[in-house]
Design a protein around this motif. Structure first.
Motif, short mmCIF file in Angstrom:
data_model
loop_
_atom_site.label_atom_id
_atom_site.label_comp_id
_atom_site.label_asym_id
_atom_site.label_seq_id
_atom_site.Cartn_x
_atom_site.Cartn_y
_atom_site.Cartn_z
N VAL A 104 82.02 28.25 36.27
CA VAL A 104 80.83 28.81 36.93
C VAL A 104 80.11 29.76 35.98
O VAL A 104 78.87 29.76 35.89
CB VAL A 104 81.22 29.53 38.24
CG1 VAL A 104 80.01 30.26 38.82
CG2 VAL A 104 81.78 28.54 39.25
N GLY A 125 82.63 25.03 40.74
CA GLY A 125 83.40 25.99 41.51
C GLY A 125 84.25 25.34 42.58
O GLY A 125 85.43 25.67 42.74
N TYR A 127 86.37 29.93 37.61
CA TYR A 127 85.48 31.06 37.35
C TYR A 127 84.81 30.93 35.99
O TYR A 127 83.62 31.24 35.83
CB TYR A 127 86.25 32.37 37.45
CG TYR A 127 86.58 32.76 38.87
CD1 TYR A 127 85.81 33.69 39.56
CD2 TYR A 127 87.64 32.16 39.54
CE1 TYR A 127 86.09 34.03 40.87
CE2 TYR A 127 87.94 32.48 40.85
CZ TYR A 127 87.16 33.42 41.51
OH TYR A 127 87.44 33.74 42.82
N ALA A 167 76.16 29.39 45.58
CA ALA A 167 77.12 28.91 44.58
C ALA A 167 78.07 30.03 44.16
O ALA A 167 79.26 29.80 43.93
CB ALA A 167 76.38 28.36 43.36
N LEU A 168 77.56 31.25 44.06
CA LEU A 168 78.40 32.39 43.67
C LEU A 168 79.23 32.91 44.83
O LEU A 168 80.28 33.52 44.63
CB LEU A 168 77.51 33.51 43.12
CG LEU A 168 76.76 33.19 41.83
CD1 LEU A 168 75.83 34.35 41.46
CD2 LEU A 168 77.72 32.90 40.69
N GLY A 221 76.40 29.78 34.49
CA GLY A 221 75.67 31.01 34.78
C GLY A 221 74.96 31.57 33.57
O GLY A 221 73.82 32.07 33.67
N ALA A 228 77.02 24.31 38.75
CA ALA A 228 77.86 25.50 38.93
C ALA A 228 78.61 25.45 40.26
O ALA A 228 79.80 25.76 40.34
CB ALA A 228 77.00 26.77 38.86
N ALA A 229 77.89 25.02 41.31
CA ALA A 229 78.52 24.94 42.63
C ALA A 229 79.62 23.88 42.65
O ALA A 229 80.73 24.12 43.15
CB ALA A 229 77.47 24.63 43.69
#
Length: 209
Positions: free
Chosen positions: A68, A97, A65, A149-150, A72, A93-94
């Protein structure tokens, strides 16, 4: 909750936020825009990281987290500066994660949670593709990719958290747009960045989990 963990997370987040404008310059030609509010971004980073640490505690998934969130913060700086969500940052980011949650899965022995997380990413992607294709939609495919991604870390925390993460960005963006219209800072046809709302909504969803 460990005070040490919160403090360490806040310090790391502050460093990430302070460095974010420098990294963001690689993805925008408006260097003056990314140079502003460095102290403000340091505060944002500290709050974001501390919030995640408070919500998750010493969970094996916490590093995922935070990773990411680090990307972010940079994405938010870029999107506010030039209305872009660069693929390299979204992809990083993806991948961060996926890798972080993969390690958490091995540590905790919970493959089912990873499967739900992947399903959450797929659902987020599909939902935002449909929204982006609607007539008059102002969503770009950078927003769609970021939503996917999120969706992964949101799905890890369960379907209710994913639901909050899908809904809250639109509420936040709507309130902001109305406030800016009322203050006559924008017009109805002014393009507004949606990436920061996506990121803030996902963060709030984690806090509500």
């Amino acid at each position: 909750m460990s005070v040490g963990l919160l403090t360490a997370a806040a310090l790391c987040g502050g460093l990430v936020g302070a460095a974010a404008p420098t990294f963001a310059r690689r993805f925008t030609t408006d260097r003056s825009a990314t140079a502003r509010w460095t102290v403000g971004w340091a505060v944002v980073g500290a709050v974001v990281f501390a919030g995640l640490a408070a919500a998750l505690g010493p969970d094996p998934a916490l590093p995922a987290y935070l990773l990411v969130a680090a990307f972010g913060v940079v994405l938010a700086v870029v999107d506010l500066a030039c209305l872009r969500l660069p693929d390299p940052l979204v992809g990083a980011a993806a991948l961060g994660g996926v890798a972080g949650l993969g390690v958490a899965t091995l540590a905790a022995g919970t493959p089912g949670r990873l499967a739900v997380a992947l399903a959450g990413a797929a659902l987020s992607f599909s939902g935002y593709v449909l929204l982006a294709l609607l007539p008059g939609a102002r969503l770009g495919f950078g927003d769609v990719k970021l939503a996917a991604a999120l969706g992964l870390p949101l799905g890890w925390l369960g379907w209710p958290t994913l639901g909050y993460g899908l809904l809250l960005p639109h509420l936040l963006n709507g309130v902001l747009a109305l406030a800016l219209l009322a203050a006559r800072r924008v017009r109805r046809d002014t393009a507004l960045p949606f990436g920061p709302a996506l990121l803030a909504g996902a963060w709030l969803a984690v806090l509500l989990a």
